[in-house]
Design an enzyme around this catalytic site. Structure first.
Site, PDB file in Angstrom:
ATOM      1  N   SER A 150       0.922  -1.036   0.312  1.00  0.00           N
ATOM      2  CA  SER A 150       0.150  -0.017   0.494  1.00  0.00           C
ATOM      3  C   SER A 150       0.736   1.675   0.342  1.00  0.00           C
ATOM      4  CB  SER A 150      -0.893  -0.338   1.076  1.00  0.00           C
ATOM      5  OG  SER A 150      -0.039  -0.339   2.402  1.00  0.00           O
ATOM      6  N   GLY A 179       3.053   1.980  14.941  1.00  0.00           N
ATOM      7  CA  GLY A 179       2.065   2.989  14.396  1.00  0.00           C
ATOM      8  C   GLY A 179       0.810   3.198  15.042  1.00  0.00           C
ATOM      9  N   ASP A 219      -3.477  -1.279   8.978  1.00  0.00           N
ATOM     10  CA  ASP A 219      -3.031  -2.312   8.123  1.00  0.00           C
ATOM     11  C   ASP A 219      -1.832  -3.672   8.761  1.00  0.00           C
ATOM     12  OD1 ASP A 219      -2.798  -4.541   6.314  1.00  0.00           O
ATOM     13  OD2 ASP A 219      -1.515  -3.569   5.552  1.00  0.00           O
TER      14      ASP A 219
END
Length: 257
Positions: free
Chosen positions: A97, A138, A158
């Protein structure tokens, strides 16, 4: 969590679902002449080789993008991003991505990527040349950076879901970020597992129904990539979905079959 290596799974059917919808969302967003922010919480290495040992060992790419690429319209933004990456990376290159975002975004758009695995970070920094790549958790990055500048933008969550509590933490993170950044396009991906381990996440997102067209929850199902493989589908939750994404999701479901 640092043991997860997406190279074994790159290009699988879940990636097709995830990346086709992400590409459709970004393709719409860049049509407006305003810069945007792209943020990703679990970036991986960004670039994968579907002809490599890892991909060939599992066969997941062959059962994924290798099976359905020809079912997309030739001008689909997912295929455009794939062609862009393969023009320089070769015929077996596959973009994660972060590279899909870099392929579709404009020079004025800002890309911020988080990844914790030291080896993956090194490859990510070589693969995505105009991003702010941070070796950081993250979730911490997302909380600290939102709302970003530019304020218009998209955030992708994700994780690997190797830690079972991620099925509980991620929907909480999604809603926390929505409160901090109510205008942001927020995407959460999750695997649909034969074990039902994803059920707590789905139950936690039941309140999204009250948001009407300001939230999209889309699932696809597909056969296991190999005997005994536990993933039987893919789920995407999008808060503030760009115009047309519901139709794009229906098209991806048709492609996956």
């Amino acid at each position: 969590m640092l043991s997860y290596q997406h190279a074994y799974h790159a290009g699988n059917m879940a990636d097709v679902h995830k990346h086709a919808l992400l590409a459709s969302a970004l393709d719409y967003m860049v049509q407006k002449p305003k810069p945007l922010s792209y943020i990703e919480t679990h970036s991986g290495r960004g670039l994968y080789d579907l002809g490599g040992t890892e991909a060939l060992k599992t066969g997941e790419a062959a059962a994924g993008i290798g099976k359905v690429a020809g079912r997309f319209a030739p001008d689909h933004p997912y295929l455009r991003a794939l062609a862009h990456v393969r023009a320089t990376g070769g015929a077996t290159a596959y973009p994660g991505s972060p590279l899909i975002a870099e392929a579709l975004l404009r020079p004025e758009d800002r890309i911020t990527l988080a990844e914790m695995h030291p080896g993956e970070v090194q490859v990510l920094r070589r693969s995505v040349t105009r991003a702010d790549v941070r070796e950081i958790d993250g979730e911490q990055l997302a909380i600290s950076i939102t709302p970003p500048e530019p304020r218009r933008g998209l955030l992708m969550i994700d994780p690997s879901y190797e830690l079972k509590d991620e099925f509980v933490r991620m929907p909480k993170l999604l809603m926390q970020l929505h409160r901090k950044w109510p205008v942001g396009v927020l995407i959460l991906w999750y695997p649909v597992l034969a074990s039902g381990a994803h059920d707590p996440l789905v139950r936690a997102l039941a309140d999204l129904e009250s948001m009407g067209d300001k939230a999209l929850h889309h699932q696809v199902r597909f056969p296991p990539a190999r005997p005994g493989h536990g993933m039987i589908g893919s789920g995407m939750v999008v808060i503030n979905p760009p115009w047309g994404l519901t139709d794009a999701a229906a098209e991806v479901a048709r492609v996956i079959g």
